[in-house]
Design a protein around this motif. Structure first.
Motif, mmCIF file in Angstrom:
data_model
loop_
_atom_site.group_PDB
_atom_site.id
_atom_site.type_symbol
_atom_site.label_atom_id
_atom_site.label_comp_id
_atom_site.label_asym_id
_atom_site.label_seq_id
_atom_site.Cartn_x
_atom_site.Cartn_y
_atom_site.Cartn_z
ATOM 1 N N LEU A 44 0.798 -1.224 0.000
ATOM 2 C CA LEU A 44 0.000 0.000 0.000
ATOM 3 C C LEU A 44 0.833 1.278 0.000
ATOM 4 C CD1 LEU A 44 -2.682 -1.216 2.547
ATOM 5 C CD2 LEU A 44 -3.068 -0.759 0.123
ATOM 6 N N GLY A 45 2.125 1.154 0.269
ATOM 7 C CA GLY A 45 2.959 2.355 0.364
ATOM 8 C C GLY A 45 3.251 2.966 -0.985
ATOM 9 N N GLN A 46 4.004 4.079 -0.943
ATOM 10 C CA GLN A 46 4.396 4.739 -2.180
ATOM 11 C C GLN A 46 5.710 4.145 -2.689
ATOM 12 O OE1 GLN A 46 2.859 7.194 -4.154
ATOM 13 N NE2 GLN A 46 1.149 6.473 -2.909
ATOM 14 N N PRO A 47 5.922 4.207 -3.987
ATOM 15 C CA PRO A 47 7.160 3.631 -4.549
ATOM 16 C C PRO A 47 8.395 4.436 -4.135
ATOM 17 C CG PRO A 47 5.955 4.844 -6.229
ATOM 18 C CD PRO A 47 5.069 4.785 -5.029
ATOM 19 N N GLU A 48 9.513 3.732 -3.990
ATOM 20 C CA GLU A 48 10.786 4.414 -3.744
ATOM 21 C C GLU A 48 11.715 4.119 -4.903
ATOM 22 O OE1 GLU A 48 12.379 3.369 0.088
ATOM 23 O OE2 GLU A 48 10.423 3.772 0.984
ATOM 24 N N TYR A 49 12.123 5.188 -5.549
ATOM 25 C CA TYR A 49 12.941 4.998 -6.737
ATOM 26 C C TYR A 49 14.415 5.004 -6.349
ATOM 27 C CZ TYR A 49 8.515 6.062 -8.987
ATOM 28 O OH TYR A 49 7.206 6.044 -9.372
ATOM 29 N N THR A 50 14.821 3.988 -5.596
ATOM 30 C CA THR A 50 16.214 3.951 -5.168
ATOM 31 C C THR A 50 16.959 2.721 -5.694
ATOM 32 O OG1 THR A 50 15.371 3.026 -3.121
ATOM 33 C CG2 THR A 50 16.012 5.345 -3.074
ATOM 34 N N ASP A 51 16.407 1.531 -5.425
ATOM 35 C CA ASP A 51 17.110 0.319 -5.863
ATOM 36 C C ASP A 51 16.485 -0.227 -7.138
ATOM 37 O OD1 ASP A 51 18.771 0.337 -3.620
ATOM 38 O OD2 ASP A 51 17.155 -0.537 -2.416
ATOM 39 N N PHE A 52 17.316 -0.406 -8.133
ATOM 40 C CA PHE A 52 16.809 -0.938 -9.389
ATOM 41 C C PHE A 52 17.344 -2.350 -9.614
ATOM 42 C CE2 PHE A 52 16.784 3.638 -9.689
ATOM 43 C CZ PHE A 52 15.525 3.894 -10.207
ATOM 44 N N SER A 53 16.443 -3.245 -9.988
ATOM 45 C CA SER A 53 16.907 -4.598 -10.302
ATOM 46 C C SER A 53 15.937 -5.248 -11.269
ATOM 47 C CB SER A 53 16.999 -5.446 -9.034
ATOM 48 O OG SER A 53 15.709 -5.892 -8.669
ATOM 49 N N LEU A 54 16.392 -6.336 -11.856
ATOM 50 C CA LEU A 54 15.556 -7.071 -12.805
ATOM 51 C C LEU A 54 14.796 -8.198 -12.117
ATOM 52 C CD1 LEU A 54 18.065 -7.246 -15.793
ATOM 53 C CD2 LEU A 54 15.927 -5.966 -15.742
ATOM 54 N N ALA A 55 14.680 -8.115 -10.787
ATOM 55 C CA ALA A 55 14.076 -9.204 -10.032
ATOM 56 C C ALA A 55 12.701 -9.589 -10.555
ATOM 57 C CB ALA A 55 13.992 -8.827 -8.554
ATOM 58 N N ALA A 56 11.893 -8.576 -10.919
ATOM 59 C CA ALA A 56 10.527 -8.876 -11.385
ATOM 60 C C ALA A 56 10.569 -9.728 -12.647
ATOM 61 C CB ALA A 56 9.772 -7.577 -11.631
ATOM 62 N N TYR A 57 11.515 -9.427 -13.511
ATOM 63 C CA TYR A 57 11.601 -10.190 -14.767
ATOM 64 C C TYR A 57 12.136 -11.596 -14.521
ATOM 65 C CZ TYR A 57 10.573 -5.714 -16.884
ATOM 66 O OH TYR A 57 9.956 -4.545 -17.217
ATOM 67 N N GLU A 58 13.049 -11.708 -13.561
ATOM 68 C CA GLU A 58 13.545 -13.050 -13.202
ATOM 69 C C GLU A 58 12.411 -13.883 -12.633
ATOM 70 O OE1 GLU A 58 16.784 -12.086 -10.628
ATOM 71 O OE2 GLU A 58 17.958 -11.275 -12.294
ATOM 72 N N GLN A 59 11.564 -13.206 -11.839
ATOM 73 C CA GLN A 59 10.412 -13.899 -11.266
ATOM 74 C C GLN A 59 9.474 -14.396 -12.370
ATOM 75 O OE1 GLN A 59 8.374 -11.457 -8.373
ATOM 76 N NE2 GLN A 59 6.748 -12.979 -8.121
ATOM 77 N N VAL A 76 4.858 -7.540 -16.147
ATOM 78 C CA VAL A 76 3.949 -8.209 -17.085
ATOM 79 C C VAL A 76 3.504 -7.215 -18.157
ATOM 80 C CG1 VAL A 76 1.770 -9.451 -17.332
ATOM 81 C CG2 VAL A 76 3.149 -9.781 -15.283
ATOM 82 N N ALA A 77 3.211 -5.984 -17.724
ATOM 83 C CA ALA A 77 2.783 -4.952 -18.669
ATOM 84 C C ALA A 77 3.862 -4.650 -19.687
ATOM 85 C CB ALA A 77 2.402 -3.685 -17.908
ATOM 86 N N THR A 78 5.117 -4.655 -19.238
ATOM 87 C CA THR A 78 6.220 -4.409 -20.170
ATOM 88 C C THR A 78 6.281 -5.512 -21.220
ATOM 89 O OG1 THR A 78 7.423 -3.335 -18.387
ATOM 90 C CG2 THR A 78 8.688 -3.941 -20.339
ATOM 91 N N VAL A 79 6.079 -6.761 -20.779
ATOM 92 C CA VAL A 79 6.064 -7.872 -21.731
ATOM 93 C C VAL A 79 4.952 -7.660 -22.757
ATOM 94 C CG1 VAL A 79 5.681 -10.345 -21.985
ATOM 95 C CG2 VAL A 79 7.076 -9.493 -20.093
ATOM 96 N N LEU A 80 3.780 -7.264 -22.275
ATOM 97 C CA LEU A 80 2.662 -7.005 -23.187
ATOM 98 C C LEU A 80 3.007 -5.905 -24.186
ATOM 99 C CD1 LEU A 80 -0.609 -7.130 -21.080
ATOM 100 C CD2 LEU A 80 -0.125 -8.364 -23.182
ATOM 101 N N PHE A 81 3.632 -4.855 -23.669
ATOM 102 C CA PHE A 81 4.000 -3.757 -24.548
ATOM 103 C C PHE A 81 4.994 -4.221 -25.605
ATOM 104 C CE2 PHE A 81 6.715 -0.134 -25.651
ATOM 105 C CZ PHE A 81 5.749 0.723 -26.167
ATOM 106 N N ALA A 82 5.962 -5.022 -25.166
ATOM 107 C CA ALA A 82 6.960 -5.527 -26.117
ATOM 108 C C ALA A 82 6.292 -6.392 -27.182
ATOM 109 C CB ALA A 82 8.035 -6.319 -25.370
ATOM 110 N N MET A 83 5.321 -7.214 -26.752
ATOM 111 C CA MET A 83 4.628 -8.056 -27.728
ATOM 112 C C MET A 83 3.847 -7.194 -28.722
ATOM 113 S SD MET A 83 3.284 -11.096 -25.207
ATOM 114 C CE MET A 83 2.663 -12.277 -26.408
ATOM 115 N N ALA A 84 3.176 -6.161 -28.202
ATOM 116 C CA ALA A 84 2.426 -5.277 -29.102
ATOM 117 C C ALA A 84 3.372 -4.588 -30.075
ATOM 118 C CB ALA A 84 1.640 -4.241 -28.296
ATOM 119 N N LEU A 85 4.521 -4.184 -29.552
ATOM 120 C CA LEU A 85 5.504 -3.504 -30.390
ATOM 121 C C LEU A 85 6.011 -4.423 -31.498
ATOM 122 C CD1 LEU A 85 6.542 -0.626 -30.119
ATOM 123 C CD2 LEU A 85 8.616 -1.540 -29.065
#
Lengths: 294, 345
Positions: free
Chosen positions: B95-110, B320-329
């Motif tokens: 529920l919190g707000q995003p913190e734009y500090t640590d960047f990783s590809l963890a979501a894509y690995e997941q 997931v949305a990025t994957v969708l966007f890439a597929m549309a592209l």
């Protein structure tokens, strides 16, 4: 024209079986109308009626009722009003912006306009899922009532948010529709006005805009239908129940009257009525809008 | 208007010398053209410099028209897509707000190890392919039938396109009723013609669920394909039919050999629209199944909504949305490039 008709006539005569052609055509009519017909028939039956009869059959004697329509209308009337309040400004706004940008990218000639155009066209095909999370962040950061200090903004915040969102995402398709029309405008006429010293704004106001009536009709009708029919943006952006649009209200009605198919069908028709009316009255324009999407 | 600042050299009487059309006008008319109020500041140079200035002023003049819409599209479409990409990298949930500090590809690995992503991905591809091919085929058939010089052509066309004007919320409710296992029209009709073996719970049987969805979506979109194909058919000169007939070809052969091969452009543009639709199809499934269509019918667009807005795993949903966007592209990129090459943009 008559030559074409003659040729078509010859073809028709050679055709082995005209009857088969019409049989297929009518079978397809049955296929496309079956869900609507059985929905309509079901919507005017009592619960006992629709359980005892086949879906497409008209209600048997004594099982006819408009009660489902009454309930559905009561449930959805606020949604209908909200949808109208949201869809009309969104439609008009994106059509106007689409007209302006199409003019700037079509009838005015400058290097690099194809590049800008590509960005617009690609926007038509954007899957909205890929902007949903940022969109929600964006609108939660924007405080509309303090930006627009008008009394009604606070109580319609959800609808205004939704309307502006639809207006913005409608620009690409509206631009494409207007562009295909503006590309057919008489180039010499515009050039002549230009040589006569008319500014781009004057040419737009005096020449292009008056000629745009047919394409405005196409765009407004097509875009209104699209905005009215949307569910995804509405469930993500509108949280206040009093700002609920009709598609969301219909989805909830469906969820809360499981197995009451007469009520569900009546609700579906009530929610679809405005788009159905628009389609029946302006089918030609709608078809042009649909075809222009490609 | 901005254009006034630069003046317009084409108004300068001197410049008129270089323009045949202008020269042919009576001189008096030129004096009447004073609507804008701007005076030409520069006198004529060479033809080339006039041309440059003309272009430049048309560019400058055009900005007020396409500029504001372009800014909106830039922010809402491209800005949001970029923002989405950033969100997918920051591991934000809850529920919190995003913190734009640590960047990783963890979501894509997941994504790569998530079985529900795998099934949603394949279902999306199946939906995309089968739905597109089926809708194109039915739409082509309809267009050919309609184009046979029939009576009441407009009425038939209007009926076939009608479902396209309806909301997916509406059509999903209709089809849920059509597919009702006990008293729905489909099973009733199947029983009526003695095909009881084919009756099933269309929307809960995992073997047929996805196909049932595809069939209903085909019902809704084939009218669109018909419209596109009809425009393509009407663009083919009639004498081609006649020539082929004189050669003694059957109607079927005329269509297969002469007509259909010329519908490539219609097929391509309709296919792109259908495929992109298949990628974003959400409303129809959401009304039927909510956020959980089950493994056999889950598609990426529904998964994206479920992950982000139901489970509040924002970054994962954004991935997931990025994957969708890439597929549309990957669908529209080649299409737009081909259009550009053919000069149709």
């Amino acid at each position: 024209m008559s030559r074409v008709d003659d040729l078509r006539g010859t073809l028709a005569a050679v055709d082995r079986s005209r009857a088969a052609l019409y049989a297929v055509l009518f079978a397809m009519v049955a296929f496309y109308l079956a869900p609507l017909e059985s929905g309509l028939a079901t919507s005017i039956k009592t619960e006992a009626g629709f359980r005892a009869t086949t879906p497409y059959a008209p209600p048997p004697l004594g099982e006819f009722t408009l009660a489902a329509w009454q309930v559905a209308f009561d449930r959805l009337s606020q949604g209908l009003i909200n949808s109208l309040l949201m869809a009309i400004p969104a439609t008009v706004l994106s059509a106007l912006l689409g007209s302006l940008s199409a003019y700037g990218l079509t009838n005015l000639d400058w290097r690099g306009q194809t590049g800008v155009l590509v960005l617009f066209v690609a926007g038509v095909f954007l899957p909205y899922q890929s902007v949903l999370v940022p969109l929600r962040q964006f609108w939660s950061a924007v405080d509309l009532p303090s930006l627009i200090p008008l009394g009604f903004v606070g109580s319609y915040e959800g609808l205004i948010t939704l309307s502006l969102t639809h207006a913005a995402y409608g620009i690409p398709i509206c631009t494409v529709l207007f562009r295909s029309y503006y590309a057919t405008l008489d180039e010499e006429m515009i050039e002549a006005a230009r040589l006569d010293g008319a500014s781009a704004a004057t040419i737009y106001r005096r020449i292009v805009l008056p000629l745009s009536v047919p394409i405005f009709a196409v765009t407004l009708i097509y875009q209104f239908t699209q905005v009215w029919n949307d569910l995804l943006f509405a469930i993500v952006l509108v949280t206040d129940p009093s700002n609920q649009v009709v598609t969301v209200a219909l989805n909830q009605l469906q969820g809360s009257f499981v197995n009451q198919y007469n009520l569900q069908m009546a609700g579906a028709f009530v929610a679809a009525l405005p788009t159905l009316v628009v389609y029946v009255l302006f089918g030609e324009q709608f078809a042009k809008g649909v075809a222009g999407e490609s | 208007m901005l254009g006034g600042l630069f003046g317009r050299s084409e108004r300068d009487p001197d410049d008129a010398e270089s323009d045949g059309e202008q020269r042919s006008r009576p001189g008096g008319e030129q004096r009447l053209r004073t609507d804008g109020g701007a005076t030409a500041s520069a006198s004529a140079g060479t033809d080339a410099s006039i041309l440059t200035r003309l272009r430049r002023s048309e560019f400058v003049e055009s900005i007020p028209f396409w500029g504001p819409p372009a800014v909106l599209v830039g922010i809402f479409v491209y800005g949001a897509v970029a923002w989405n990409l950033v969100i997918s990298l920051i591991g934000w949930d809850g529920l919190g707000q995003p913190e734009y500090t640590d960047f990783s590809l963890a979501a894509y690995e997941q994504l790569l190890v998530d079985p529900s992503f795998t099934s949603a991905f394949w279902n999306t591809l199946i939906l995309l392919l089968v739905f597109t091919v089926l809708s194109l085929a039915v739409g082509l058939l309809l267009a050919i039938l309609i184009d046979r010089g029939i009576r009441f052509e407009n009425t038939f066309r209007t009926i076939y396109l009608l479902p396209m004007s309806l909301s997916f919320v509406v059509t999903a409710i209709f089809w849920a009723w059509m597919y009702n296992p006990r008293i729905g029209l489909i099973n009733t009709a199947l029983r009526g013609v003695g095909l009881d073996v084919l009756t099933t719970a269309w929307l809960s049987n995992p073997d047929v669920k996805l196909f049932a969805i595809i069939f209903a979506l085909m019902w809704q979109f084939s009218g669109y394909c018909m419209v596109v194909y009809l425009a393509g058919l009407r663009a083919i000169p009639r004498d081609q039919y006649e020539a082929a007939r004189i050669d003694g070809a059957s109607t079927l052969r005329v269509y297969l050999r002469v007509i259909i091969p010329q519908l490539g452009a219609s097929t391509m543009s309709a296919a792109v629209v259908l495929m992109v639709f298949a990628l974003k199809a959400f409303d129809f499934l959401f009304v039927l199944f909510g956020v959980n269509p089950g493994q056999s019918a889950d598609i990426l667009s529904v998964m994206m909504y479920r992950v982000a807005f139901d489970r509040l795993q924002w970054s994962y949903g954004a991935a997931v949305a990025t994957v969708l966007f890439a597929m549309a592209l990957s669908v529209i990129g080649p299409y737009l490039y081909a259009q550009y090459r053919r000069g149709e943009l």
